[in-house]
Motif scaffolding. Structure first.
Motif, PDB file in Angstrom:
ATOM      1  N   THR A 187       0.835  -1.209   0.000  1.00  0.00           N
ATOM      2  CA  THR A 187       0.000   0.000   0.000  1.00  0.00           C
ATOM      3  C   THR A 187       0.863   1.250   0.000  1.00  0.00           C
ATOM      4  OG1 THR A 187      -1.802  -1.136   1.157  1.00  0.00           O
ATOM      5  CG2 THR A 187      -1.786   1.264   1.252  1.00  0.00           C
ATOM      6  N   ASN A 228       2.970   1.583  -3.342  1.00  0.00           N
ATOM      7  CA  ASN A 228       2.133   2.033  -4.453  1.00  0.00           C
ATOM      8  C   ASN A 228       1.819   3.520  -4.333  1.00  0.00           C
ATOM      9  OD1 ASN A 228       2.055  -0.498  -5.617  1.00  0.00           O
ATOM     10  ND2 ASN A 228       0.064  -1.055  -4.762  1.00  0.00           N
ATOM     11  N   ASN A 287      -4.126   2.146  -5.240  1.00  0.00           N
ATOM     12  CA  ASN A 287      -4.336   0.934  -4.465  1.00  0.00           C
ATOM     13  C   ASN A 287      -5.788   0.499  -4.612  1.00  0.00           C
ATOM     14  OD1 ASN A 287      -1.830   0.300  -2.820  1.00  0.00           O
ATOM     15  ND2 ASN A 287      -2.064   2.469  -2.369  1.00  0.00           N
TER      16      ASN A 287
END
Length: 247
Positions: free
Chosen positions: A227, A230, A237
């Motif tokens: 998470t 990204n 996400n």
């Protein structure tokens, strides 16, 4: 222009490896700590060249999340930069690395005296016992055990591929695990050398306390790293991505 930058930085990088490597061989005569200081100087020299030649800046966030006691640092791995930069913000790292690296000229001789944690994937239970003993010793000395849970460098945005080996170390050491997210692949690719500028961010996330069951630990670790990585790479996400990361 990018090709010229890449060539010049490659020359700088390998010159640093060669000349610092020779110096580190001499420092080995004086014990482990002089070598650590020398490797830290090498890392700063590499990062200096990356900034001067390619315009790459390194930003480290969340150092307040690093425990004072021994711990596991589990990092995303997108670039060679991920093995260089930790020397600038971890006092005495113990890298989990392939045993074959110890046989390399200069590199292997230097690393062999720094008490890292080699993995012999074909050595069976005896090799595993030696690895865990080395890991326990590192934690007892309040060192950070640095491991890349995916095992190898991955391209930015590639599907996650977390191996359960990190869960075994986490369980047996009963130590906190600090996840590290990053976006280094945007400026220094998984394969090859950098050719353009940008900011490489290392984000040290809050530690996962010891004691979680293996499945819960793997879900927590991969979800946190994926998470945050990204987000750093400006990749949206989604629930599907989170599920894939934790599977």
């Amino acid at each position: 222009m990018n090709a010229i930058r890449s060539f010049l930085f490659g020359a700088w990088l390998y010159a640093c490896i060669f000349f610092f490597g020779l110096g580190l061989l001499l420092l080995r005569l004086f014990g482990r700590w002089p070598v650590i200081v020398g490797v830290r100087a090498w890392a700063h020299a590499v990062l200096f060249g990356a900034r001067l030649i390619c315009g790459i800046r390194v930003e480290v966030r969340g150092t307040e999340n690093l425990p004072a006691e021994g711990f596991i640092l589990a990092s995303k791995h997108q670039s060679m930069l991920d093995t260089v930069a930790p020397w600038t913000f971890i006092k005495d790292p113990a890298f989990v690395l392939k045993k074959e690296l110890l046989s390399l000229p200069i590199y292997g001789w230097v690393v062999g005296g720094m008490k890292h944690i080699p993995i012999d994937r074909e050595g069976g239970s005896g090799a595993l016992t030696k690895m865990m003993n080395a890991a326990r010793e590192a934690v007892a000395l309040k060192r950070a055990i640095i491991i890349y849970p995916e095992g190898t460098r991955r391209d930015v945005g590639a599907p996650p591929d977390y191996k359960v080996g990190v869960a075994g170390i986490y369980r047996d050491l009963n130590a906190p695990c600090v996840p590290v997210a990053l976006n280094t692949g945007l400026v220094w690719p998984a394969r090859g050398l950098p050719s353009h500028g940008g900011t490489a961010v290392f984000e040290i996330l809050p530690a996962i306390p010891p004691g979680l069951p293996r499945a819960a630990f793997m879900r927590e670790l991969s979800a946190r790293i994926e998470t945050a990585s990204n987000t750093l790479a400006n990749i949206p996400n989604s629930n599907d991505q989170a599920a894939e990361a934790s599977s």
